[in-house]
Design an enzyme around this catalytic site. Sequence first.
Site, PDB file in Angstrom:
ATOM      1  N   TYR A   1     -12.884  -3.020  -2.510  1.00 26.05           N
ATOM      2  CA  TYR A   1     -13.309  -3.009  -1.105  1.00 26.05           C
ATOM      3  C   TYR A   1     -14.831  -2.861  -1.006  1.00 26.05           C
ATOM      4  CZ  TYR A   1      -8.428  -2.673   0.487  1.00 26.05           C
ATOM      5  OH  TYR A   1      -7.096  -2.919   0.765  1.00 26.05           O
TER       6      TYR A   1
ATOM      7  N   LYS B   1       0.831  -1.199   0.000  1.00 23.02           N
ATOM      8  CA  LYS B   1       0.000   0.000   0.000  1.00 23.02           C
ATOM      9  C   LYS B   1       0.877   1.266   0.000  1.00 23.02           C
ATOM     10  CE  LYS B   1      -3.871  -2.356   2.298  1.00 23.02           C
ATOM     11  NZ  LYS B   1      -4.812  -2.297   3.464  1.00 23.02           N
TER      12      LYS B   1
ATOM     13  N   GLU C   1      -9.179 -10.907  -7.877  1.00 20.62           N
ATOM     14  CA  GLU C   1      -8.332  -9.713  -7.704  1.00 20.62           C
ATOM     15  C   GLU C   1      -7.190  -9.690  -8.722  1.00 20.62           C
ATOM     16  OE1 GLU C   1      -7.387  -9.754  -3.492  1.00 20.62           O
ATOM     17  OE2 GLU C   1      -9.465  -9.261  -2.971  1.00 20.62           O
TER      18      GLU C   1
ATOM     19  N   HIS D   1      -1.908  -5.487   1.393  1.00 23.72           N
ATOM     20  CA  HIS D   1      -3.150  -6.224   1.115  1.00 23.72           C
ATOM     21  C   HIS D   1      -2.790  -7.627   0.655  1.00 23.72           C
ATOM     22  CE1 HIS D   1      -6.990  -7.443  -0.573  1.00 23.72           C
ATOM     23  NE2 HIS D   1      -6.290  -7.906  -1.598  1.00 23.72           N
TER      24      HIS D   1
ATOM     25  N   ASN E   1      -2.064   0.057   6.966  1.00 28.71           N
ATOM     26  CA  ASN E   1      -1.487  -1.197   7.469  1.00 28.71           C
ATOM     27  C   ASN E   1      -0.637  -1.925   6.422  1.00 28.71           C
ATOM     28  OD1 ASN E   1      -3.515  -2.094   5.864  1.00 28.71           O
ATOM     29  ND2 ASN E   1      -4.642  -3.185   7.439  1.00 28.71           N
TER      30      ASN E   1
HETATM   31  P1  IDP Z   1      -7.605  -7.064   5.353  1.00 30.06           P
HETATM   32  O1  IDP Z   1      -6.843  -5.965   4.647  1.00 30.06           O
HETATM   33  O2  IDP Z   1      -6.817  -7.621   6.518  1.00 30.06           O
HETATM   34  O3  IDP Z   1      -8.109  -8.125   4.429  1.00 30.06           O
HETATM   35  P2  IDP Z   1     -10.322  -5.960   5.441  1.00 30.06           P
HETATM   36  O4  IDP Z   1     -11.323  -6.201   6.519  1.00 30.06           O
HETATM   37  O5  IDP Z   1     -10.553  -6.579   4.114  1.00 30.06           O
HETATM   38  O6  IDP Z   1      -8.882  -6.380   6.040  1.00 30.06           O
HETATM   39  O7  IDP Z   1     -10.196  -4.380   5.303  1.00 30.06           O
HETATM   40  C1  IDP Z   1      -9.541  -3.804   4.197  1.00 30.06           C
HETATM   41  C2  IDP Z   1      -8.734  -2.610   4.657  1.00 30.06           C
HETATM   42  O8  IDP Z   1      -9.619  -1.601   5.194  1.00 30.06           O
HETATM   43  C3  IDP Z   1      -7.776  -2.887   5.820  1.00 30.06           C
HETATM   44  O9  IDP Z   1      -6.575  -3.484   5.390  1.00 30.06           O
HETATM   45  C4  IDP Z   1      -7.580  -1.504   6.363  1.00 30.06           C
HETATM   46  O10 IDP Z   1      -6.731  -0.738   5.530  1.00 30.06           O
HETATM   47  C5  IDP Z   1      -8.994  -0.941   6.268  1.00 30.06           C
HETATM   48  N1  IDP Z   1      -9.764  -1.210   7.498  1.00 30.06           N
HETATM   49  C6  IDP Z   1     -10.416  -2.355   7.820  1.00 30.06           C
HETATM   50  N2  IDP Z   1     -11.017  -2.275   9.020  1.00 30.06           N
HETATM   51  C7  IDP Z   1     -10.770  -1.032   9.470  1.00 30.06           C
HETATM   52  C8  IDP Z   1     -11.118  -0.324  10.673  1.00 30.06           C
HETATM   53  O11 IDP Z   1     -11.823  -0.841  11.566  1.00 30.06           O
HETATM   54  N3  IDP Z   1     -10.665   0.953  10.787  1.00 30.06           N
HETATM   55  C9  IDP Z   1      -9.906   1.566   9.827  1.00 30.06           C
HETATM   56  N4  IDP Z   1      -9.552   0.945   8.677  1.00 30.06           N
HETATM   57  C10 IDP Z   1      -9.968  -0.345   8.497  1.00 30.06           C
HETATM   58 MG    MG Z   2      -9.566  -8.035   2.977  1.00 25.58          MG
END
Ligand code: IDP
Ligand code: MG
Length: 133
Positions: free
Chosen positions: A49, A9, A126, A115, A112
């Site tokens: 997303y 990212k 994807e 992905h 974070n």
């Molecule tokens: P993942 O990336 O671990 O698969 P997902 O639930 O698919 O997690 O969420 C996609 C992205 O959305 C996360 O990597 C993060 O960047 C963001 N995200 C998910 N949950 C939260 C949250 O509770 N607060 C802020 N950002 C979030």
């Molecule tokens: Mg995800």
Amino acid sequence: MERTYIMLKPDAVKRGLMGEIISRIERKAFKITNVKMITLNEEILREHYAHLVDKPFFPDMVTYMTSGPVLAMIVEGDDVVKGMRNIMGATKWLEAEAGTIRGDYANSTTENLIHGSDSVENAEIEIKRFFGE
Ligand code: IDP
Ligand code: MG
């Protein structure tokens, strides 16, 4: 051979952590078979997303994910979908264990670093979305 879609990212690119993260993927003996640097737009993020578009954090996530280029990758290996999720660490940075990419380098849940597809089926969707193959 199983494949997954990995994306470093914008914060990983800006912080100069691409090499560190790629090293971890290679040390795990997964094979990177395609990479490209791209800049995402809101349209593709709403698709990628789709499960999150109604969440309160979605607008901030779009701002972050469009703030600079990402490094898109296809990674192959046995059980690579789950294997990459393991070395990435949990989504929420406080739950990501030390020794994982997020656990070692992230201090934000939105920003974070990485992905990785969450299932074999989504990985193929994807890869098609970002590499057209
Ligand atoms: P993942 O990336 O671990 O698969 P997902 O639930 O698919 O997690 O969420 C996609 C992205 O959305 C996360 O990597 C993060 O960047 C963001 N995200 C998910 N949950 C939260 C949250 O509770 N607060 C802020 N950002 C979030
Ligand atoms: Mg995800």
